[in-house]
Scaffold this active site. Structure first.
Site, PDB file in Angstrom:
ATOM      1  N   LYS A 147       0.926  -1.098   0.031  1.00  0.00           N
ATOM      2  CA  LYS A 147      -0.027   0.001  -0.437  1.00  0.00           C
ATOM      3  C   LYS A 147       0.793   1.085   0.317  1.00  0.00           C
ATOM      4  O   LYS A 147       1.936   1.074   0.775  1.00  0.00           O
ATOM      5  CB  LYS A 147      -1.212  -0.761   1.099  1.00  0.00           C
ATOM      6  CG  LYS A 147      -0.617  -0.221   2.622  1.00  0.00           C
ATOM      7  CD  LYS A 147       0.984   0.605   3.459  1.00  0.00           C
ATOM      8  CE  LYS A 147       0.500   1.942   3.131  1.00  0.00           C
ATOM      9  NZ  LYS A 147       1.944   2.924   3.746  1.00  0.00           N
TER      10      LYS A 147
ATOM     11  N   TYR B 194      -4.408   3.793   5.943  1.00  0.00           N
ATOM     12  CA  TYR B 194      -5.272   2.485   7.565  1.00  0.00           C
ATOM     13  C   TYR B 194      -6.588   3.651   7.700  1.00  0.00           C
ATOM     14  O   TYR B 194      -7.417   2.759   7.789  1.00  0.00           O
ATOM     15  CB  TYR B 194      -3.580   2.717   8.297  1.00  0.00           C
ATOM     16  CG  TYR B 194      -3.020   1.439   7.852  1.00  0.00           C
ATOM     17  CD1 TYR B 194      -2.595   0.301   7.940  1.00  0.00           C
ATOM     18  CD2 TYR B 194      -2.019   2.632   7.718  1.00  0.00           C
ATOM     19  CE1 TYR B 194      -1.240  -0.427   7.515  1.00  0.00           C
ATOM     20  CE2 TYR B 194      -0.822   2.027   7.910  1.00  0.00           C
ATOM     21  CZ  TYR B 194       0.058   0.356   6.986  1.00  0.00           C
ATOM     22  OH  TYR B 194       1.120  -0.029   6.852  1.00  0.00           O
TER      23      TYR B 194
HETATM   24  P1  NDP Z   1      12.942   1.318   1.942  1.00  0.00           P
HETATM   25  O1  NDP Z   1      12.809   2.150   2.209  1.00  0.00           O
HETATM   26  O2  NDP Z   1      13.320   0.844   3.652  1.00  0.00           O
HETATM   27  O3  NDP Z   1      12.806  -0.054   1.099  1.00  0.00           O
HETATM   28  C1  NDP Z   1      12.774   0.764   0.145  1.00  0.00           C
HETATM   29  C2  NDP Z   1      13.451  -0.552  -0.757  1.00  0.00           C
HETATM   30  O4  NDP Z   1      13.011  -0.290  -2.228  1.00  0.00           O
HETATM   31  C3  NDP Z   1      14.923   0.344  -1.022  1.00  0.00           C
HETATM   32  O5  NDP Z   1      15.794  -0.700   0.781  1.00  0.00           O
HETATM   33  C4  NDP Z   1      15.318  -0.612  -1.665  1.00  0.00           C
HETATM   34  O6  NDP Z   1      15.629  -1.851  -2.129  1.00  0.00           O
HETATM   35  C5  NDP Z   1      14.360  -0.377  -2.739  1.00  0.00           C
HETATM   36  N1  NDP Z   1      14.180   0.854  -3.737  1.00  0.00           N
HETATM   37  C6  NDP Z   1      14.031   1.030  -5.573  1.00  0.00           C
HETATM   38  N2  NDP Z   1      14.527   1.484  -5.629  1.00  0.00           N
HETATM   39  C7  NDP Z   1      14.517   3.041  -4.195  1.00  0.00           C
HETATM   40  C8  NDP Z   1      14.591   4.662  -4.795  1.00  0.00           C
HETATM   41  N3  NDP Z   1      14.721   5.622  -5.793  1.00  0.00           N
HETATM   42  N4  NDP Z   1      14.622   4.775  -3.182  1.00  0.00           N
HETATM   43  C9  NDP Z   1      14.433   4.533  -2.211  1.00  0.00           C
HETATM   44  N5  NDP Z   1      14.194   3.310  -2.609  1.00  0.00           N
HETATM   45  C10 NDP Z   1      14.602   2.005  -3.674  1.00  0.00           C
HETATM   46  O7  NDP Z   1      10.728   1.031   2.564  1.00  0.00           O
HETATM   47  P2  NDP Z   1      10.053   1.361   3.084  1.00  0.00           P
HETATM   48  O8  NDP Z   1      10.194  -0.516   3.493  1.00  0.00           O
HETATM   49  O9  NDP Z   1       9.764   1.122   4.899  1.00  0.00           O
HETATM   50  O10 NDP Z   1       8.429   0.443   2.774  1.00  0.00           O
HETATM   51  C11 NDP Z   1       8.399  -0.120   0.797  1.00  0.00           C
HETATM   52  C12 NDP Z   1       7.105  -0.024   0.919  1.00  0.00           C
HETATM   53  O11 NDP Z   1       6.334  -0.669   1.452  1.00  0.00           O
HETATM   54  C13 NDP Z   1       6.054   0.828   0.656  1.00  0.00           C
HETATM   55  O12 NDP Z   1       5.526   1.151  -0.597  1.00  0.00           O
HETATM   56  C14 NDP Z   1       5.417   1.310   1.997  1.00  0.00           C
HETATM   57  O13 NDP Z   1       4.285   1.539   1.778  1.00  0.00           O
HETATM   58  C15 NDP Z   1       5.332  -0.114   2.116  1.00  0.00           C
HETATM   59  N6  NDP Z   1       5.276  -0.204   3.622  1.00  0.00           N
HETATM   60  C16 NDP Z   1       4.061  -0.793   4.017  1.00  0.00           C
HETATM   61  C17 NDP Z   1       4.019  -1.567   5.902  1.00  0.00           C
HETATM   62  C18 NDP Z   1       2.934  -2.049   6.166  1.00  0.00           C
HETATM   63  O14 NDP Z   1       2.413  -2.389   6.344  1.00  0.00           O
HETATM   64  N7  NDP Z   1       1.784  -2.691   5.112  1.00  0.00           N
HETATM   65  C19 NDP Z   1       4.897  -0.748   6.684  1.00  0.00           C
HETATM   66  C20 NDP Z   1       5.860  -0.188   5.870  1.00  0.00           C
HETATM   67  C21 NDP Z   1       6.287  -0.156   4.181  1.00  0.00           C
HETATM   68  P3  NDP Z   1      16.982  -2.384  -2.354  1.00  0.00           P
HETATM   69  O15 NDP Z   1      18.162  -1.365  -1.629  1.00  0.00           O
HETATM   70  O16 NDP Z   1      17.052  -3.765  -1.673  1.00  0.00           O
HETATM   71  O17 NDP Z   1      17.054  -2.072  -3.700  1.00  0.00           O
END
Ligand code: NDP
Length: 400
Positions: free
Chosen positions: A159, A247
Protein backbone atom coordinates in the site's frame (compact mmCIF):
# COMPACT_ATOMS: atom_id res chain seq x y z
CA UNK A 1 -9.84 -24.25 3.78
CA UNK A 2 -10.58 -21.83 6.64
CA UNK A 3 -8.63 -18.58 6.84
CA UNK A 4 -6.30 -18.24 9.81
CA UNK A 5 -8.31 -15.33 11.15
CA UNK A 6 -11.61 -17.18 11.07
CA UNK A 7 -10.33 -20.39 12.57
CA UNK A 8 -11.36 -19.34 16.07
CA UNK A 9 -14.61 -18.25 17.56
CA UNK A 10 -14.72 -15.94 20.51
CA UNK A 11 -17.42 -15.10 23.05
CA UNK A 12 -19.39 -12.01 22.12
CA UNK A 13 -18.37 -10.13 25.25
CA UNK A 14 -14.99 -9.51 26.91
CA UNK A 15 -13.08 -12.51 28.18
CA UNK A 16 -11.61 -12.75 31.62
CA UNK A 17 -7.95 -13.65 31.43
CA UNK A 18 -7.25 -17.28 32.33
CA UNK A 19 -10.83 -18.64 32.52
CA UNK A 20 -11.26 -22.23 31.40
CA UNK A 21 -7.61 -23.08 30.75
CA UNK A 22 -7.24 -25.00 34.03
CA UNK A 23 -10.44 -27.00 33.39
CA UNK A 24 -9.24 -28.15 29.96
CA UNK A 25 -5.87 -29.22 31.36
CA UNK A 26 -7.54 -31.10 34.22
CA UNK A 27 -10.00 -33.05 32.04
CA UNK A 28 -7.21 -33.84 29.53
CA UNK A 29 -5.02 -35.40 32.18
CA UNK A 30 -8.00 -37.29 33.63
CA UNK A 31 -8.62 -38.87 30.21
CA UNK A 32 -4.95 -39.79 29.87
CA UNK A 33 -5.11 -41.58 33.20
CA UNK A 34 -7.81 -43.91 31.86
CA UNK A 35 -5.57 -45.47 29.13
CA UNK A 36 -2.84 -48.10 29.50
CA UNK A 37 0.13 -46.76 31.41
CA UNK A 38 3.00 -45.70 29.08
CA UNK A 39 6.23 -47.73 29.39
CA UNK A 40 9.06 -45.97 31.16
CA UNK A 41 11.27 -45.79 28.05
CA UNK A 42 11.27 -43.66 24.93
CA UNK A 43 8.57 -44.83 22.48
CA UNK A 44 6.97 -43.48 19.30
CA UNK A 45 3.31 -42.52 19.26
CA UNK A 46 0.92 -42.03 16.31
CA UNK A 47 0.17 -38.57 14.88
CA UNK A 48 -1.82 -36.57 17.45
CA UNK A 49 -4.82 -34.44 16.53
CA UNK A 50 -3.20 -31.17 15.44
CA UNK A 51 -4.30 -27.87 16.95
CA UNK A 52 -3.43 -25.93 13.78
CA UNK A 53 -3.21 -26.89 10.14
CA UNK A 54 0.06 -28.52 9.15
CA UNK A 55 2.20 -26.72 6.56
CA UNK A 56 2.15 -27.85 2.96
CA UNK A 57 5.29 -29.54 1.73
CA UNK A 58 7.83 -27.14 0.20
CA UNK A 59 6.99 -28.50 -3.28
CA UNK A 60 3.29 -27.70 -2.81
CA UNK A 61 3.84 -24.16 -1.55
CA UNK A 62 3.58 -21.09 -3.77
CA UNK A 63 6.94 -19.40 -4.54
CA UNK A 64 7.30 -15.65 -3.90
CA UNK A 65 9.89 -13.16 -5.17
CA UNK A 66 10.29 -10.12 -2.90
CA UNK A 67 11.17 -6.91 -4.78
CA UNK A 68 12.94 -4.26 -2.68
CA UNK A 69 14.86 -5.28 0.42
CA UNK A 70 14.11 -2.27 2.60
CA UNK A 71 12.98 -1.76 6.19
CA UNK A 72 9.55 -3.35 5.87
CA UNK A 73 10.66 -6.30 3.73
CA UNK A 74 13.60 -7.19 5.98
CA UNK A 75 11.97 -6.61 9.38
CA UNK A 76 8.43 -7.86 8.79
CA UNK A 77 7.89 -9.77 5.57
CA UNK A 78 10.91 -12.02 5.13
CA UNK A 79 10.82 -13.29 8.75
CA UNK A 80 7.07 -13.97 8.37
CA UNK A 81 7.60 -16.61 5.66
CA UNK A 82 8.62 -18.89 8.56
CA UNK A 83 5.00 -18.65 9.82
CA UNK A 84 3.44 -19.45 6.44
CA UNK A 85 1.95 -22.80 5.56
CA UNK A 86 1.28 -22.13 1.87
CA UNK A 87 3.82 -19.46 0.80
CA UNK A 88 7.58 -19.77 0.46
CA UNK A 89 10.36 -17.33 -0.41
CA UNK A 90 12.22 -18.33 -3.58
CA UNK A 91 13.66 -15.11 -5.02
CA UNK A 92 14.94 -11.64 -4.11
CA UNK A 93 15.10 -8.54 -6.30
CA UNK A 94 17.37 -5.73 -5.11
CA UNK A 95 19.57 -2.95 -6.43
CA UNK A 96 22.23 -3.77 -3.84
CA UNK A 97 24.00 -7.00 -4.82
CA UNK A 98 25.95 -7.45 -1.57
CA UNK A 99 22.79 -7.05 0.55
CA UNK A 100 20.85 -9.39 -1.71
CA UNK A 101 23.55 -12.09 -1.38
CA UNK A 102 23.61 -11.71 2.41
CA UNK A 103 19.82 -11.88 2.70
CA UNK A 104 19.71 -14.84 0.29
CA UNK A 105 22.19 -16.67 2.55
CA UNK A 106 20.05 -15.91 5.62
CA UNK A 107 16.85 -17.23 4.04
CA UNK A 108 18.25 -20.04 1.89
CA UNK A 109 17.43 -18.39 -1.45
CA UNK A 110 19.63 -19.86 -4.20
CA UNK A 111 22.07 -17.65 -6.15
CA UNK A 112 19.92 -18.21 -9.25
CA UNK A 113 16.98 -16.60 -7.42
CA UNK A 114 18.75 -13.24 -6.98
CA UNK A 115 17.82 -10.51 -9.48
CA UNK A 116 18.32 -6.76 -9.82
CA UNK A 117 16.18 -4.03 -11.36
CA UNK A 118 17.95 -4.18 -14.73
CA UNK A 119 17.51 -7.93 -15.21
CA UNK A 120 14.15 -8.07 -13.35
CA UNK A 121 12.25 -9.19 -16.47
CA UNK A 122 14.23 -12.45 -16.38
CA UNK A 123 11.92 -13.59 -13.57
CA UNK A 124 9.80 -14.78 -16.53
CA UNK A 125 12.31 -17.62 -16.99
CA UNK A 126 12.10 -18.78 -13.36
CA UNK A 127 9.12 -21.12 -12.91
CA UNK A 128 9.76 -21.26 -9.15
CA UNK A 129 8.43 -17.67 -8.92
CA UNK A 130 4.63 -17.63 -8.99
CA UNK A 131 3.99 -14.39 -7.09
CA UNK A 132 5.98 -11.14 -7.11
CA UNK A 133 5.66 -9.08 -3.91
CA UNK A 134 6.37 -5.41 -4.69
CA UNK A 135 7.75 -3.59 -1.62
CA UNK A 136 9.30 -0.58 -3.36
CA UNK A 137 8.66 3.16 -2.86
CA UNK A 138 5.07 3.96 -3.89
CA UNK A 139 5.84 5.55 -7.26
CA UNK A 140 7.55 2.34 -8.45
CA UNK A 141 4.65 -0.01 -7.62
CA UNK A 142 2.87 0.42 -10.97
CA UNK A 143 5.95 -0.22 -13.13
CA UNK A 144 7.14 -3.30 -11.22
CA UNK A 145 3.62 -4.71 -11.01
CA UNK A 146 3.07 -4.37 -14.76
CA UNK A 147 6.49 -5.86 -15.58
CA UNK A 148 5.67 -8.80 -13.29
CA UNK A 149 2.38 -9.37 -15.15
CA UNK A 150 4.27 -9.26 -18.46
CA UNK A 151 6.55 -11.94 -17.01
CA UNK A 152 3.45 -14.07 -16.35
CA UNK A 153 3.52 -13.71 -12.54
CA UNK A 154 0.79 -12.90 -10.01
CA UNK A 155 1.36 -9.75 -7.93
CA UNK A 156 1.05 -8.86 -4.27
CA UNK A 157 1.62 -5.11 -3.98
CA UNK A 158 2.23 -2.92 -0.93
CA UNK A 159 0.00 0.00 0.00
CA UNK A 160 -0.70 2.53 -1.38
CA UNK A 161 -1.00 0.42 -4.52
CA UNK A 162 0.01 3.38 -6.69
CA UNK A 163 0.36 7.16 -6.64
CA UNK A 164 -2.86 7.85 -8.58
CA UNK A 165 -6.15 6.19 -9.44
CA UNK A 166 -5.08 6.28 -13.11
CA UNK A 167 -2.03 4.12 -12.30
CA UNK A 168 -4.17 1.82 -10.17
CA UNK A 169 -6.55 1.29 -13.09
CA UNK A 170 -3.62 0.47 -15.39
CA UNK A 171 -2.34 -2.10 -12.91
CA UNK A 172 -5.76 -3.75 -12.65
CA UNK A 173 -6.14 -3.79 -16.45
CA UNK A 174 -2.63 -5.28 -16.88
CA UNK A 175 -3.46 -8.08 -14.43
CA UNK A 176 -6.71 -8.84 -16.25
CA UNK A 177 -4.98 -8.84 -19.65
CA UNK A 178 -2.33 -11.23 -18.33
CA UNK A 179 -4.91 -13.43 -16.60
CA UNK A 180 -3.01 -12.98 -13.34
CA UNK A 181 -4.10 -12.02 -9.82
CA UNK A 182 -3.43 -8.69 -8.14
CA UNK A 183 -3.72 -8.33 -4.38
CA UNK A 184 -2.96 -5.23 -2.29
CA UNK A 185 -1.24 -6.14 0.98
CA UNK A 186 -3.72 -4.56 3.40
CA UNK A 187 -2.37 -6.44 6.41
CA UNK A 188 -5.07 -5.17 8.83
CA UNK A 189 -7.67 -7.08 6.79
CA UNK A 190 -5.80 -10.32 7.57
CA UNK A 191 -5.51 -9.62 11.29
CA UNK A 192 -7.66 -11.24 13.99
CA UNK A 193 -8.80 -8.13 15.93
CA UNK A 194 -9.85 -6.23 12.83
CA UNK A 195 -11.57 -9.37 11.48
CA UNK A 196 -13.43 -9.71 14.79
CA UNK A 197 -14.51 -6.05 14.66
CA UNK A 198 -15.87 -6.56 11.12
CA UNK A 199 -17.70 -9.72 12.23
CA UNK A 200 -19.29 -7.99 15.25
CA UNK A 201 -20.42 -5.05 13.10
CA UNK A 202 -21.86 -7.31 10.37
CA UNK A 203 -23.76 -9.32 13.00
CA UNK A 204 -25.33 -6.11 14.26
CA UNK A 205 -23.75 -6.19 17.71
CA UNK A 206 -23.15 -2.43 17.64
CA UNK A 207 -26.59 -1.65 16.22
CA UNK A 208 -26.71 0.91 13.41
CA UNK A 209 -23.34 2.57 12.84
CA UNK A 210 -23.34 6.32 13.47
CA UNK A 211 -19.71 7.46 13.60
CA UNK A 212 -16.27 5.98 12.85
CA UNK A 213 -13.26 7.95 14.01
CA UNK A 214 -9.67 6.99 13.18
CA UNK A 215 -6.32 8.69 13.67
CA UNK A 216 -3.17 7.28 12.10
CA UNK A 217 0.11 9.13 12.17
CA UNK A 218 3.73 9.14 13.24
CA UNK A 219 6.65 11.56 13.14
CA UNK A 220 8.57 11.46 9.83
CA UNK A 221 12.31 11.17 10.47
CA UNK A 222 14.42 12.49 7.58
CA UNK A 223 17.53 10.88 9.08
CA UNK A 224 16.04 7.42 8.41
CA UNK A 225 16.54 6.09 4.85
CA UNK A 226 12.99 4.67 4.77
CA UNK A 227 11.59 8.16 5.42
CA UNK A 228 13.77 9.99 2.89
CA UNK A 229 11.79 8.89 -0.20
CA UNK A 230 8.55 9.37 1.77
CA UNK A 231 9.28 13.12 1.90
CA UNK A 232 9.92 13.28 -1.89
CA UNK A 233 6.73 13.76 -3.86
CA UNK A 234 8.08 12.02 -6.97
CA UNK A 235 8.64 8.75 -5.04
CA UNK A 236 5.91 8.94 -2.38
CA UNK A 237 3.08 10.49 -4.38
CA UNK A 238 1.66 12.16 -1.27
CA UNK A 239 2.39 12.81 2.39
CA UNK A 240 1.12 11.18 5.57
CA UNK A 241 -2.27 10.45 3.98
CA UNK A 242 -0.79 8.03 1.40
CA UNK A 243 1.59 6.47 3.92
CA UNK A 244 -0.38 6.09 7.17
CA UNK A 245 -3.71 7.88 6.73
CA UNK A 246 -4.54 5.11 4.26
CA UNK A 247 -5.00 2.72 7.23
CA UNK A 248 -7.81 4.95 8.55
CA UNK A 249 -9.37 5.35 5.09
CA UNK A 250 -9.26 1.60 4.51
CA UNK A 251 -10.61 0.83 8.02
CA UNK A 252 -13.59 3.18 7.55
CA UNK A 253 -14.43 1.23 4.40
CA UNK A 254 -13.89 -2.33 5.68
CA UNK A 255 -15.53 -1.73 9.06
CA UNK A 256 -18.64 -0.15 7.58
CA UNK A 257 -18.72 -2.20 4.38
CA UNK A 258 -19.69 1.08 2.68
CA UNK A 259 -18.00 3.36 0.16
CA UNK A 260 -17.68 7.07 0.95
CA UNK A 261 -19.92 9.30 -1.16
CA UNK A 262 -18.90 12.78 -0.05
CA UNK A 263 -15.70 14.16 1.46
CA UNK A 264 -14.69 17.31 3.31
CA UNK A 265 -11.06 17.87 4.33
CA UNK A 266 -8.28 20.21 5.44
CA UNK A 267 -4.50 19.89 5.26
CA UNK A 268 -1.88 21.79 7.22
CA UNK A 269 1.92 21.85 7.14
CA UNK A 270 4.14 24.19 9.14
CA UNK A 271 5.82 26.34 6.46
CA UNK A 272 9.17 26.41 8.29
CA UNK A 273 9.37 22.61 8.78
CA UNK A 274 11.85 21.36 6.12
CA UNK A 275 10.17 17.92 6.08
CA UNK A 276 7.14 19.36 4.34
CA UNK A 277 8.67 21.11 1.35
CA UNK A 278 7.24 18.51 -1.06
CA UNK A 279 4.59 16.52 0.82
CA UNK A 280 1.90 17.57 3.28
CA UNK A 281 1.97 16.95 7.01
CA UNK A 282 -1.48 16.83 8.60
CA UNK A 283 -4.84 16.07 7.09
CA UNK A 284 -8.28 15.79 8.65
CA UNK A 285 -11.25 14.58 6.70
CA UNK A 286 -14.91 13.60 6.95
CA UNK A 287 -16.68 10.97 4.89
CA UNK A 288 -20.44 10.69 4.47
CA UNK A 289 -21.39 7.08 3.74
CA UNK A 290 -24.58 6.14 1.81
CA UNK A 291 -26.33 4.94 5.01
CA UNK A 292 -25.74 8.32 6.65
CA UNK A 293 -22.80 7.04 8.70
CA UNK A 294 -20.24 9.81 9.21
CA UNK A 295 -16.49 9.19 9.50
CA UNK A 296 -13.88 11.47 10.96
CA UNK A 297 -10.23 10.82 10.14
CA UNK A 298 -6.85 12.37 10.76
CA UNK A 299 -3.29 11.63 9.75
CA UNK A 300 0.03 13.33 10.35
CA UNK A 301 3.78 13.09 9.90
CA UNK A 302 4.32 15.25 13.00
CA UNK A 303 2.11 13.96 15.80
CA UNK A 304 3.36 11.10 17.95
CA UNK A 305 2.81 7.52 16.79
CA UNK A 306 -0.95 6.91 16.82
CA UNK A 307 -2.96 4.04 15.26
CA UNK A 308 -6.42 4.13 16.77
CA UNK A 309 -10.04 3.85 15.76
CA UNK A 310 -13.46 3.89 17.33
CA UNK A 311 -16.87 2.87 16.04
CA UNK A 312 -20.01 4.29 17.66
CA UNK A 313 -23.25 2.44 17.00
CA UNK A 314 -26.78 2.90 18.28
CA UNK A 315 -26.38 -0.05 20.70
CA UNK A 316 -22.67 -0.28 21.50
CA UNK A 317 -19.25 1.19 20.87
CA UNK A 318 -15.98 -0.44 19.92
CA UNK A 319 -12.51 1.04 20.09
CA UNK A 320 -9.10 -0.28 19.15
CA UNK A 321 -5.83 1.28 20.26
CA UNK A 322 -3.53 0.33 18.74
CA UNK A 323 -5.69 -0.90 15.88
CA UNK A 324 -3.06 -1.53 13.23
CA UNK A 325 0.24 -2.07 15.03
CA UNK A 326 2.67 -4.74 13.84
CA UNK A 327 2.83 -6.56 17.19
CA UNK A 328 0.15 -5.27 19.56
CA UNK A 329 -3.62 -4.93 19.24
CA UNK A 330 -6.16 -3.99 21.91
CA UNK A 331 -9.92 -3.74 21.61
CA UNK A 332 -12.70 -2.66 23.97
CA UNK A 333 -16.47 -2.84 23.69
CA UNK A 334 -18.98 -0.78 25.72
CA UNK A 335 -22.70 -1.25 25.93
CA UNK A 336 -25.47 0.69 27.65
CA UNK A 337 -25.42 -0.05 31.38
CA UNK A 338 -22.21 -2.11 31.23
CA UNK A 339 -18.64 -1.22 31.97
CA UNK A 340 -16.32 -1.12 28.97
CA UNK A 341 -14.83 -4.62 28.52
CA UNK A 342 -11.59 -5.52 26.84
CA UNK A 343 -11.81 -8.35 24.31
CA UNK A 344 -8.88 -10.72 24.52
CA UNK A 345 -8.23 -12.51 21.25
CA UNK A 346 -5.36 -14.60 19.94
CA UNK A 347 -2.97 -12.43 17.93
CA UNK A 348 -1.99 -13.87 14.56
CA UNK A 349 0.95 -13.02 12.32
CA UNK A 350 -0.94 -10.70 9.95
CA UNK A 351 1.91 -10.66 7.41
CA UNK A 352 1.99 -14.45 7.17
CA UNK A 353 -1.81 -14.54 6.98
CA UNK A 354 -1.72 -12.16 4.00
CA UNK A 355 1.05 -14.12 2.27
CA UNK A 356 -0.83 -17.38 2.80
CA UNK A 357 -4.07 -15.83 1.56
CA UNK A 358 -2.38 -14.83 -1.71
CA UNK A 359 -0.77 -18.29 -2.00
CA UNK A 360 -4.14 -19.95 -1.44
CA UNK A 361 -5.81 -17.75 -4.05
CA UNK A 362 -3.16 -18.82 -6.56
CA UNK A 363 -3.40 -22.51 -5.64
CA UNK A 364 -7.20 -22.54 -5.73
CA UNK A 365 -7.65 -19.96 -8.49
CA UNK A 366 -9.69 -17.65 -6.28
CA UNK A 367 -9.88 -13.83 -6.12
CA UNK A 368 -8.05 -12.24 -3.18
CA UNK A 369 -10.07 -10.55 -0.43
CA UNK A 370 -8.17 -7.29 -1.09
CA UNK A 371 -7.79 -7.19 -4.89
CA UNK A 372 -6.55 -4.28 -7.00
CA UNK A 373 -10.09 -2.84 -6.97
CA UNK A 374 -9.81 -2.46 -3.17
CA UNK A 375 -6.63 -0.43 -3.64
CA UNK A 376 -8.29 1.65 -6.37
CA UNK A 377 -11.18 2.52 -4.01
CA UNK A 378 -8.68 3.90 -1.49
CA UNK A 379 -6.87 5.86 -4.21
CA UNK A 380 -10.18 7.44 -5.27
CA UNK A 381 -11.09 8.28 -1.67
CA UNK A 382 -7.66 9.81 -1.00
CA UNK A 383 -7.77 11.82 -4.23
CA UNK A 384 -11.16 13.16 -3.12
CA UNK A 385 -9.66 14.10 0.28
CA UNK A 386 -6.84 16.05 -1.42
CA UNK A 387 -9.30 17.72 -3.77
CA UNK A 388 -11.62 18.69 -0.89
CA UNK A 389 -8.69 20.12 1.09
CA UNK A 390 -7.40 22.04 -1.94
CA UNK A 391 -10.75 23.57 -2.91
CA UNK A 392 -12.40 23.87 0.50
CA UNK A 393 -15.47 22.25 -1.06
CA UNK A 394 -17.38 19.03 -0.46
CA UNK A 395 -16.18 16.54 -3.08
CA UNK A 396 -17.93 13.43 -4.40
CA UNK A 397 -15.70 10.35 -4.51
CA UNK A 398 -14.94 9.04 -8.01
CA UNK A 399 -16.37 5.70 -9.14
CA UNK A 400 -13.99 2.83 -9.93
P1 NDP B 1 12.50 1.39 2.45
O1 NDP B 1 13.04 2.69 1.98
O2 NDP B 1 13.02 0.86 3.72
O3 NDP B 1 12.70 0.28 1.35
C1 NDP B 1 12.46 0.52 0.00
C2 NDP B 1 13.40 -0.35 -0.83
O4 NDP B 1 13.05 -0.17 -2.20
C3 NDP B 1 14.86 0.05 -0.74
O5 NDP B 1 15.52 -0.57 0.34
C4 NDP B 1 15.39 -0.41 -2.06
O6 NDP B 1 15.64 -1.81 -1.97
C5 NDP B 1 14.21 -0.26 -3.00
N1 NDP B 1 14.31 0.92 -3.86
C6 NDP B 1 14.36 0.88 -5.22
N2 NDP B 1 14.46 2.10 -5.72
C7 NDP B 1 14.47 2.96 -4.67
C8 NDP B 1 14.56 4.37 -4.58
N3 NDP B 1 14.63 5.16 -5.68
N4 NDP B 1 14.58 4.93 -3.35
C9 NDP B 1 14.47 4.18 -2.26
N5 NDP B 1 14.38 2.82 -2.30
C10 NDP B 1 14.37 2.21 -3.49
O7 NDP B 1 10.91 1.58 2.51
P2 NDP B 1 9.85 0.66 3.27
O8 NDP B 1 10.32 -0.72 3.32
O9 NDP B 1 9.49 1.32 4.54
O10 NDP B 1 8.57 0.83 2.30
C11 NDP B 1 8.48 0.14 1.07
C12 NDP B 1 7.00 -0.01 0.68
O11 NDP B 1 6.33 -0.78 1.66
C13 NDP B 1 6.22 1.30 0.58
O12 NDP B 1 5.28 1.23 -0.47
C14 NDP B 1 5.48 1.39 1.90
O13 NDP B 1 4.27 2.13 1.82
C15 NDP B 1 5.22 -0.08 2.17
N6 NDP B 1 5.12 -0.34 3.62
C16 NDP B 1 4.03 -1.01 4.08
C17 NDP B 1 3.90 -1.26 5.41
C18 NDP B 1 2.74 -2.03 5.91
O14 NDP B 1 2.56 -2.14 7.11
N7 NDP B 1 1.95 -2.63 5.03
C19 NDP B 1 4.86 -0.76 6.39
C20 NDP B 1 6.01 -0.13 5.80
C21 NDP B 1 6.11 0.09 4.45
P3 NDP B 1 17.02 -2.47 -2.45
O15 NDP B 1 18.10 -1.69 -1.73
O16 NDP B 1 16.92 -3.86 -2.07
O17 NDP B 1 17.08 -2.23 -3.93
Amino acid sequence: MPQPMSSFSMPRRGLIRGTGAGLIAASGSAAAQQGDPAPVRAIGRPMPKLEREAPLSPEERVGFAVVGLGKFALNQILPSFAFCRQAKLVSLVSGDAAKAREVARQYGVPESGIHDYANYDRIADDPAIQVVYVILPNALHAEYTQRAFRAGKHVLCEKPMAVSSAEAREMIAAGRAAGRKLMVAYRAQYETFNRKAIEMIREGELGKLRLITSDHGRPAKPEEPADQWRLQRALAGGGSLFDVGIYAVNAMRYLSGEEPEEVMAMTQSDPDDPRFREVEDRTTWQFRMPSGLLCNGSTSYSYFETKRLSVLGTDAALRMDPATDYDLRRMWVSREGEREAELLLPMNNQFAAGLDHMAECVRENRDPRTPGEEGLRDMLAMEAIYEAARTGRTVRVGTP
